[in-house]
Design a protein around this motif. Structure first.
Motif, PDB file in Angstrom:
ATOM      1  N   PHE A   1      -8.373  31.146 -35.954  1.00  0.00           N
ATOM      2  CA  PHE A   1      -7.772  31.817 -34.822  1.00  0.00           C
ATOM      3  C   PHE A   1      -8.740  31.785 -33.645  1.00  0.00           C
ATOM      4  CE2 PHE A   1      -9.847  35.010 -37.449  1.00  0.00           C
ATOM      5  CZ  PHE A   1     -10.577  35.760 -36.543  1.00  0.00           C
ATOM      6  N   GLY A   2      -8.197  31.825 -32.435  1.00  0.00           N
ATOM      7  CA  GLY A   2      -9.032  31.720 -31.251  1.00  0.00           C
ATOM      8  C   GLY A   2      -8.319  32.157 -30.000  1.00  0.00           C
ATOM      9  N   VAL A   3      -9.097  32.243 -28.914  1.00  0.00           N
ATOM     10  CA  VAL A   3      -8.590  32.678 -27.615  1.00  0.00           C
ATOM     11  C   VAL A   3      -9.190  31.784 -26.541  1.00  0.00           C
ATOM     12  CG1 VAL A   3      -8.462  34.539 -25.946  1.00  0.00           C
ATOM     13  CG2 VAL A   3      -8.357  35.068 -28.394  1.00  0.00           C
ATOM     14  N   GLU A   4      -8.347  31.293 -25.625  1.00  0.00           N
ATOM     15  CA  GLU A   4      -8.812  30.509 -24.480  1.00  0.00           C
ATOM     16  C   GLU A   4      -9.023  31.440 -23.290  1.00  0.00           C
ATOM     17  OE1 GLU A   4      -5.921  27.569 -23.642  1.00  0.00           O
ATOM     18  OE2 GLU A   4      -6.073  26.566 -25.594  1.00  0.00           O
ATOM     19  N   PHE A   5      -9.957  31.046 -22.431  1.00  0.00           N
ATOM     20  CA  PHE A   5     -10.183  31.827 -21.200  1.00  0.00           C
ATOM     21  C   PHE A   5     -10.799  30.937 -20.128  1.00  0.00           C
ATOM     22  CE2 PHE A   5     -13.784  32.337 -24.023  1.00  0.00           C
ATOM     23  CZ  PHE A   5     -14.875  32.162 -23.219  1.00  0.00           C
TER      24      PHE A   5
END
Length: 325
Positions: free
Chosen positions: A321-325
């Motif tokens: 799982f991950g998050v872009e920014f």
């Protein structure tokens, strides 16, 4: 109404062929005539602009298979990627257990639209008891680090709905991946990746060819162990809802003694499902499970067994799982 007469299989088959030929001629005629201009004077993306990229990011769409996409220039991403291996051959009577997990926490940066760099910190947690060739131990530690380089050679567009990418990930670890013994382990996960948009907005396919050489220098004895694996993986992912994707995955893995596929040791085939969930616009969760459905071990003591539980585990689980920014 007049009663309908029964139609033979041959008659039905000829009708299907005529309908198929007519459809092909209509599609070819439409393609030669060109797209119909919109009221604004610009062509819609569905009409075949040719250069419009696929709107689905396949980088994290698949399970153990990697997608070809990279982010746009300047994008950043934090990813937690945990691969667990469970169940190996019991050494003797009594209870046994084999659970090993290697999470990697990484930070990805995209200097350009087709190149990404991803340094990572690797951890290791395991519990092994009464397993053939594996010492009894339970521990958790910071295991090492990795640095992934990925270059997308070809992007998917309307003209060519398939992509190609190359990836290399050097990795340093403090324990061996199967036995969990103290060592200086250097490996290089190298991948040729391809994926394709089979049905726009609905179905994608991915495939990887993976070569992973490894050199381990055991602490204490100073012995050096060289090994390598060669794997082929493939998957199909279908869109179930706007944010949920599902599909099957298969992997064929071969283990060798020596860093350059020198001597064949055994093989294993894994099959299982993949679930990908897009969390709002910038987040994702991918879960993949695979079970060994067949295998072969060249060791004389296990050559007649149905699975290869020397070089591989019985069950694999990957959570990313991950998050872009």
């Amino acid at each position: 109404m007049l009663p309908s007469r029964p139609v033979s299989f041959r008659q039905a088959w000829h009708r299907v062929r005529r309908a198929a030929r007519l459809s092909v001629l209509l599609v070819a005629g439409s393609a030669l005539a060109g797209p119909i201009p919109s009221a604004s004077g610009k062509d819609h993306q569905e009409a075949g602009t040719g250069s419009a990229p696929d709107t689905i990011d396949t980088e994290n769409l698949f399970g153990f298979t990697e997608g070809t996409d990279t982010g746009k220039a300047g994008e950043q991403e934090v990813v937690v990627d945990a691969i667990g291996r469970f169940s190996k051959r019991r050494a003797g009577p009594g209870s046994s257990a084999y659970r090993a997990s290697e999470p990697i926490v990484s930070y990805q940066y995209d200097p350009t639209d087709d190149f990404s760099i991803e340094p990572g910190l690797q951890f290791d947690a395991r519990d092994s008891r009464n397993i053939v060739g594996v010492p009894d131990k339970t521990f958790g530690l910071v295991n090492g680090g990795s640095l992934e380089f990925k270059y997308q050679v070809l992007k998917r567009t309307d003209d060519h709905p398939f992509g190609i990418a190359l990836q290399a990930e050097p990795l340093y670890s403090r324990v061996t991946p199967i036995e969990g013994q103290g060592a200086d382990v250097f490996s290089m996960d190298t991948r040729l990746m391809a994926d394709a948009r089979l049905i726009p907005g609905k179905l994608w396919a991915g495939a990887n060819v993976i070569y992973d050489p490894s050199v381990a220098r055991l602490k204490g004895s100073g012995d050096t162990d060289r090994s390598s694996t060669l794997s082929l993986s493939g998957t199909l992912m279908a869109r179930a809802t706007n944010s949920v994707f599902l599909g099957p995955e298969i992997r064929v893995m071969r283990a060798y003694d020596g860093s350059f596929l020198n001597r064949f040791l055994g093989r294993a085939v894994f099959v299982g499902p993949v679930l990908h969930v897009q969390v709002r616009e910038k987040g994702f969760l991918t879960v993949a499970y695979s079970a060994q459905v067949s295998g072969h071990d060249r060791a004389p003591d296990f050559a007649d067994r149905a699975f290869n539980l020397t070089q591989f585990a019985r069950h694999n689980l990957r959570v990313r799982f991950g998050v872009e920014f």
